[in-house]
Enzyme design. Structure first.
Site, PDB file in Angstrom:
ATOM      1  N   GLY A 130      -2.398   9.124  -4.090  1.00 29.98           N
ATOM      2  CA  GLY A 130      -1.565   8.643  -2.997  1.00 29.98           C
ATOM      3  C   GLY A 130      -2.403   7.752  -2.090  1.00 29.98           C
ATOM      4  O   GLY A 130      -3.458   7.240  -2.484  1.00 29.98           O
TER       5      GLY A 130
ATOM      6  N   VAL B 176      -2.510  18.536 -11.626  1.00 30.16           N
ATOM      7  CA  VAL B 176      -3.456  19.551 -11.135  1.00 30.16           C
ATOM      8  C   VAL B 176      -2.726  20.884 -11.055  1.00 30.16           C
ATOM      9  O   VAL B 176      -1.636  20.968 -10.478  1.00 30.16           O
ATOM     10  CB  VAL B 176      -4.004  19.149  -9.744  1.00 30.16           C
ATOM     11  CG1 VAL B 176      -4.897  20.252  -9.197  1.00 30.16           C
ATOM     12  CG2 VAL B 176      -4.758  17.830  -9.846  1.00 30.16           C
TER      13      VAL B 176
ATOM     14  N   ALA C  95       0.871   7.842   6.352  1.00 31.72           N
ATOM     15  CA  ALA C  95       0.101   7.017   5.417  1.00 31.72           C
ATOM     16  C   ALA C  95      -1.077   6.378   6.143  1.00 31.72           C
ATOM     17  O   ALA C  95      -2.186   6.281   5.616  1.00 31.72           O
ATOM     18  CB  ALA C  95       1.011   5.935   4.825  1.00 31.72           C
ATOM     19  N   GLN C  96      -0.822   5.947   7.361  1.00 33.42           N
ATOM     20  CA  GLN C  96      -1.843   5.295   8.179  1.00 33.42           C
ATOM     21  C   GLN C  96      -3.085   6.182   8.311  1.00 33.42           C
ATOM     22  O   GLN C  96      -4.214   5.748   8.082  1.00 33.42           O
ATOM     23  CB  GLN C  96      -1.218   5.023   9.554  1.00 33.42           C
ATOM     24  CG  GLN C  96      -2.037   4.179  10.468  1.00 33.42           C
ATOM     25  CD  GLN C  96      -1.257   3.847  11.758  1.00 33.42           C
ATOM     26  OE1 GLN C  96      -1.664   2.975  12.490  1.00 33.42           O
ATOM     27  NE2 GLN C  96      -0.159   4.539  12.035  1.00 33.42           N
TER      28      GLN C  96
ATOM     29  N   GLU D  46      15.204   6.382   8.593  1.00 33.67           N
ATOM     30  CA  GLU D  46      14.974   5.210   7.727  1.00 33.67           C
ATOM     31  C   GLU D  46      15.941   5.207   6.541  1.00 33.67           C
ATOM     32  O   GLU D  46      16.443   4.161   6.137  1.00 33.67           O
ATOM     33  CB  GLU D  46      13.517   5.196   7.238  1.00 33.67           C
ATOM     34  CG  GLU D  46      12.532   4.843   8.347  1.00 33.67           C
ATOM     35  CD  GLU D  46      11.198   4.329   7.814  1.00 33.67           C
ATOM     36  OE1 GLU D  46      10.694   4.914   6.831  1.00 33.67           O
ATOM     37  OE2 GLU D  46      10.677   3.353   8.377  1.00 33.67           O
TER      38      GLU D  46
END
Lengths: 405, 405
Positions: free
Chosen positions: A14, A83, A319-320, A172
């Site tokens: 990711g 995993v 994400a930032q 969103e």
């Protein structure tokens, strides 16, 4: 020839894991370490774009790219496997493709939906979690519209979409539905008046943490697109026929063939099962992003928990932050391998913008409140920036959000 | 001003009804008759192209056009309504939008699937009957592919498609699936080896009535695309989980999320309910295409039955015959209204070509056996010809099948 190179294993491709690996190959020389990246799929996907793929406004292939296209394959051993568990005492990872031992481990396994024990959500609600779930949701909604006119007795619940959660993802997704629903109505000869989009949020406000003026703007915009809000309303249960909202005896059933749960995430259960001290799968890491009791294990992204000391609350997983953590982890791993001191992670929050469909958004960037087309433009810059960080200008050109004409 | 103009009511805007109306406005002057066309939708669809829309290889909008674009609206009163019943004694038609009285009636209501009393088919099987059912089937199949990878335990039945019937429609649909399935596999990251397409046919052969050499060609071609044939095998029952084939105790279950019934049609039940003498909704009409006992009622297309005297068996209901009947009915109505003798209908079978996807086909045209690209080209000519007959070169340009480059 050097022997006993330290083995670095990174779990997850990711935002955090991929940033770790791409930066690591720049920080370390060929002979410094063996680097292995493990990921379930051979692609990375932009989690923050999945609301578009789920609504059907952006094709899912636009939201993903091949991992081999952004890593240095001569330097990184990529293992496509799931995993299954981490054995921190034996320093091993068990995957669907066998075991891997490590000297240093980076856990960047991301989040899973948090259903807070609400009955039926796991069974009956859709989620905006990954490429597979996004395209399933897109197709499920489309089939409901396609089926509506085949039935002699019209069933309004076919055209009723419930979105659980008015947080970032919920809002969103509603923004995208606002654009998608008119297209679906045209495609399947349906009067848009027959469609209901209902957003149910248990908290007392939509977009918690946002400026009230921006929240008003967002809600007004979405209401103009036909969204009904039920704020301060809890989902009590999700069934095969819809949801039940309310408390105790004062409940109401909302029939809906589509229920989307977008009200929260938690850390990956593998982190819990590994025995790290955690809260809902998230581990409170040291300033250098290692697990306090396991100085060979870094945890970043949605499985990590770091405190915003200004307000004494955890930063939301974004994400930032995951990408910034990846950069810090790469530096700290280089320090561990080559010698040097580890640095402390400090998030640099450049802004937060929630899109409301392709042409509108609300948020804050560089300390400034934004709404409308300016916010929408900023949102696209943010989206393109994450591509740039991982894959440079080539990846932006290939997958970025802009129009040439 | 003329009074008491005869009222002509045409039910259905399929191949037969639409041809009747477009020819009738040429045969009759403004003052000769009132012409009313009744149809459920405001569009005509190409029934013979629906296998493509159902598979998803041709968009459903390519298979339909607006009725107002091909009729002379100053001459024809178009009523968008569902026909509910015909009262032949009172000379009235009851529709969802009220009653219409007639002096002359043309029944061109088309076919419905014939399930031969097989349990579960109506409830669980999809059909390739109209625009609504075609796009529902397309979306249903796509959702199965979209869902496959979301499930931890893979369910092969998601990727199993059973087609009941290896007649004209079944074979043509299989041909389209042969092209569509690889696209779906690519779209949803599925190994094509995991997909099964099974065609079950109770008769001792596929494509009954076709030349054995052409049948071989078609079956080999489709097998090469991954289709498994079970010829001479009857579907005993359709369930929510798939189908049961075989006889008595010697039965086998085939699990499949998608079952498509393409093994036969019958005339519209409204024809039966109206009290016309019929066989499975088809009325054996006089040579002039009227009902023997009701000389004010014409029945054409799939609701009519005419005998091929060379083999003493009914002609199969085809678009080709329906359109030719429409031309004859228009002439015969003109004769009734203006005086003159009625002509007898004689089918002029120019050929029969079954497509096997976009680039292959088998059939006979102008007495010549065709297979491969020649047959495929001929099939497109046939498809374009039906557009030309109704709407002239403009409609062919708008909806026709050809590539400019």
């Amino acid at each position: 020839m050097p022997v006993n190179k330290p083995k670095i294993v990174v779990l997850g491709a990711g935002y955090g894991g991929l940033m770790t690996v791409t930066r690591l190959t720049k920080q370390l020389g060929t002979n410094d370490a063996d680097i292995t990246l493990v990921n379930k799929h051979n692609y990375h996907y932009e989690t923050t774009w999945l609301h578009e793929a789920s609504a059907g406004t952006l094709h899912h292939d636009r939201c993903r790219y091949q991992i081999k296209d952004v890593i240095n394959s001569s330097r990184v051993n990529f293992v496509q496997a799931t995993v299954e568990s981490i054995d921190k005492e034996a320093k091993k990872v068990v995957t669907s493709d066998g075991e891997l031992s490590y000297d240093y481990l980076v856990v960047a396994l991301g989040a899973v939906p948090e259903t807070f024990g609400i009955a039926g959500l796991k069974e009956y609600a859709f989620s905006i979690s990954n490429i597979n779930s996004a395209r399933q949701l897109r197709e499920h909604i489309e089939l409901q519209f396609a089926t509506y006119n085949t039935e002699a007795e019209k069933r309004p619940e076919r055209l009723t979409i419930v979105v659980g959660g008015a947080g970032f993802t919920g809002i969103e997704f509603l923004g995208e539905l606002g654009n998608r629903v008119p297209e679906l109505c045209k495609e399947y000869d349906i009067d848009q008046k027959d469609v209901r989009i209902i957003c149910v949020e248990a908290a007392p406000t939509a977009l918690p943490g946002f400026d009230p003026e921006l929240i008003d703007y967002a809600m007004n915009y979405l209401q103009g697109k036909g969204v009904e809000f039920k704020i301060g309303t809890a989902i009590k249960e999700c069934t095969s026929e819809g949801i039940i909202v309310g408390k105790d005896d004062d409940t109401e059933e909302i029939k809906a063939e589509t229920v989307v749960w977008a009200a929260g995430v938690r850390g990956n259960p593998i982190v819990e099962a590994a025995g790290f001290e955690n809260m809902r799968g998230r581990v409170k890491v040291s300033p250098d992003l290692r697990v306090p009791e396991n100085d060979d294990v870094f945890i970043i992204g949605d499985c990590s928990l770091i405190i915003n000391e200004e307000i004494n609350r955890p930063y939301p997983p974004t994400a930032q932050i995951a990408m910034q953590q990846g950069e810090t982890v790469a530096k700290n791993l280089a320090a561990l391998v080559k010698g040097g001191s580890l640095e402390s992670f400090k998030p640099d929050i450049k802004g937060t913008v929630a899109s409301l469909g392709e042409h509108d958004a609300v948020g804050v960037a560089f300390g400034k409140k934004l709404q409308g087309t300016k916010a929408s433009a900023m949102k696209k810059i943010i989206d393109n920036r994450s591509l740039f960080m991982v894959g440079g200008p080539g990846l932006v050109l290939k997958k970025g959000k802009f129009k040439f004409f």
